[in-house]
Design an enzyme around this catalytic site. Sequence first.
Site, PDB file in Angstrom:
ATOM      1  N   ASP A  31       0.846  -1.203   0.000  1.00 58.32           N
ATOM      2  CA  ASP A  31       0.000   0.000   0.000  1.00 58.32           C
ATOM      3  C   ASP A  31       0.882   1.253   0.000  1.00 58.32           C
ATOM      4  OD1 ASP A  31      -2.095  -1.745   0.333  1.00 58.32           O
ATOM      5  OD2 ASP A  31      -2.270  -1.432   2.496  1.00 58.32           O
ATOM      6  N   ASP A  52       0.415   7.459   8.216  1.00 61.92           N
ATOM      7  CA  ASP A  52       0.706   6.034   8.466  1.00 61.92           C
ATOM      8  C   ASP A  52       2.026   5.922   9.233  1.00 61.92           C
ATOM      9  OD1 ASP A  52      -1.407   4.594   7.178  1.00 61.92           O
ATOM     10  OD2 ASP A  52      -0.518   5.055   5.231  1.00 61.92           O
ATOM     11  N   GLU A  65       1.171  -3.061  10.341  1.00 59.66           N
ATOM     12  CA  GLU A  65       1.026  -2.996   8.886  1.00 59.66           C
ATOM     13  C   GLU A  65       2.222  -2.287   8.256  1.00 59.66           C
ATOM     14  OE1 GLU A  65      -2.685  -1.334   7.539  1.00 59.66           O
ATOM     15  OE2 GLU A  65      -1.983  -1.225   5.475  1.00 59.66           O
ATOM     16  N   GLU A  66       2.831  -1.402   9.008  1.00 56.85           N
ATOM     17  CA  GLU A  66       3.910  -0.589   8.440  1.00 56.85           C
ATOM     18  C   GLU A  66       5.306  -1.164   8.659  1.00 56.85           C
ATOM     19  OE1 GLU A  66       2.680   1.623   6.561  1.00 56.85           O
ATOM     20  OE2 GLU A  66       0.660   1.476   7.399  1.00 56.85           O
ATOM     21  N   ASP A 120      -2.644  -2.236  13.637  1.00 51.39           N
ATOM     22  CA  ASP A 120      -2.720  -1.429  12.412  1.00 51.39           C
ATOM     23  C   ASP A 120      -2.874  -0.004  12.923  1.00 51.39           C
ATOM     24  OD1 ASP A 120      -3.196  -0.127  10.104  1.00 51.39           O
ATOM     25  OD2 ASP A 120      -4.927  -1.301   9.484  1.00 51.39           O
ATOM     26  N   ASP A 136      -5.778   2.581  10.161  1.00 49.31           N
ATOM     27  CA  ASP A 136      -6.626   1.871   9.197  1.00 49.31           C
ATOM     28  C   ASP A 136      -7.447   2.883   8.399  1.00 49.31           C
ATOM     29  OD1 ASP A 136      -8.434  -0.329   8.208  1.00 49.31           O
ATOM     30  OD2 ASP A 136      -9.857   0.879   9.345  1.00 49.31           O
ATOM     31  N   GLU A 173      -5.886  -6.737  11.432  1.00 51.61           N
ATOM     32  CA  GLU A 173      -7.177  -6.146  11.062  1.00 51.61           C
ATOM     33  C   GLU A 173      -8.329  -7.107  11.429  1.00 51.61           C
ATOM     34  OE1 GLU A 173      -6.211  -3.130   7.403  1.00 51.61           O
ATOM     35  OE2 GLU A 173      -6.193  -5.236   6.863  1.00 51.61           O
TER      36      GLU A 173
HETATM   37  P1  FDP Z   1      -6.916   1.388   3.600  1.00 51.24           P
HETATM   38  O1  FDP Z   1      -6.327   0.534   2.508  1.00 51.24           O
HETATM   39  O2  FDP Z   1      -7.244   2.788   3.168  1.00 51.24           O
HETATM   40  O3  FDP Z   1      -6.110   1.346   4.893  1.00 51.24           O
HETATM   41  O4  FDP Z   1      -6.882  -2.324   4.329  1.00 51.24           O
HETATM   42  C1  FDP Z   1      -7.564  -1.403   4.921  1.00 51.24           C
HETATM   43  C2  FDP Z   1      -8.636  -0.637   4.172  1.00 51.24           C
HETATM   44  O5  FDP Z   1      -8.335   0.727   3.967  1.00 51.24           O
HETATM   45  C3  FDP Z   1      -9.940  -0.726   4.981  1.00 51.24           C
HETATM   46  O6  FDP Z   1      -9.931   0.141   6.065  1.00 51.24           O
HETATM   47  C4  FDP Z   1     -10.996  -0.393   3.964  1.00 51.24           C
HETATM   48  O7  FDP Z   1     -12.268  -0.888   4.296  1.00 51.24           O
HETATM   49  C5  FDP Z   1     -10.432  -1.026   2.731  1.00 51.24           C
HETATM   50  O8  FDP Z   1      -9.015  -1.181   2.918  1.00 51.24           O
HETATM   51  C6  FDP Z   1     -10.673  -0.154   1.542  1.00 51.24           C
HETATM   52  O9  FDP Z   1     -10.224  -0.779   0.403  1.00 51.24           O
HETATM   53  P2  FDP Z   1     -10.773  -0.352  -1.052  1.00 51.24           P
HETATM   54  O10 FDP Z   1     -10.256   1.019  -1.306  1.00 51.24           O
HETATM   55  O11 FDP Z   1     -10.198  -1.377  -1.967  1.00 51.24           O
HETATM   56  O12 FDP Z   1     -12.265  -0.399  -1.011  1.00 51.24           O
END
Ligand code: FDP
Length: 334
Positions: A64, A70, A93-94, A114, A117, A278
């Site tokens: 990501d 973050d 996560e980081e 995390d 989030d 998560e």
């Molecule tokens: P984010 O990547 O912005 O940290 O993995 C976490 C997450 O957000 C969730 O909080 C969120 O519901 C989901 O991913 C959003 O993913 P999409 O943009 O693919 O919908």
Amino acid sequence: MAKIGTTLSQHILEAGQRHPEVAGQLSMLLSQIAFAAKILSREISRAALVGKLGLVGERNPTGDAQKKLDIFGNETVIEAFANTGLVAAIISEELEEPKCIACAADAEYVLCIDPLDGSSNTDINGSVGTIFGIYPRKSEVGKEGEKDFLRKGSEQVVAGYVMYGTSTVLVYTIGHGVHGFTLDHDLGEFLLSHENIICPERGHTYSANLAHYRDWHPNIQKFIDYMTQSDPSTSRPYSLRYTGALVADLHRSLLEGGLYFYPADAEHRDGKLRLLYECAPLAFVVEQARGKASTGIQRILDIQAKFIHQRVPFVIGSAEDVELFEKFLTKESP
Ligand code: FDP
């Protein structure tokens, strides 16, 4: 019964008296989480004024794009625990690898977190969160590391989340119900605002990224088609509510019922969300509130983690809504 307005510290103390097995260091662990959450709450709310919005230009260990917040969130959490001697190691996560805390070689716990989030929401003043799960440490002194984290979510002793929204709310469980606290910024204290949260058996909203609809398993497409048909006797059609932050969407389902799901799709063959920091902590919270969490096939808390950044398909929320999703997925659709 604690009263609305009881401080988090007092609540933890009383919980420790009722449940001696979770007294002592666990209350200090929760206090440190709350401390980090207060710092994050402050920095998130003024990020636009102090140059903390936007990307860093790097990617985290699971690919990501990293936001400045973050990095700040990760550093804040590590600093909050670095000198306490409370946790032997942290995964985040980081962080590529588990971070072993030198001064806590004989600590009794390890932390999965995390820090931020839903960080895609930071630049648009949307809700974000922190998710945490704490396990009893498994390794011998000096041998802490990955093995401490490769276990089942059912072994967690504390879990919860913080939601930074219109107010900052901390929700936690120690395996005896779920309680929510709202940050009073003037007092600098989390105060009890949601005692003994029970997730309604079913809701009237669902949260999912429908951009992936065509990539989903045909049975999940059928589930969506079913949920959006009109039948007032079963509260259908369910309304779509998707904020882009798991914590915020889950918080709604926890309080008002409904479900959140992020199944496998073409881009995310194993789902998108990470098991250890998560899905498992939120599953512990939701089960304690009488809800359910699974991959659609297997209970999240029964999954034996194989690696620290493992992803899993995820569905979580009201028990009946999650069960219906599972039935559709396994083709027993009505
Ligand atoms: P984010 O990547 O912005 O940290 O993995 C976490 C997450 O957000 C969730 O909080 C969120 O519901 C989901 O991913 C959003 O993913 P999409 O943009 O693919 O919908």
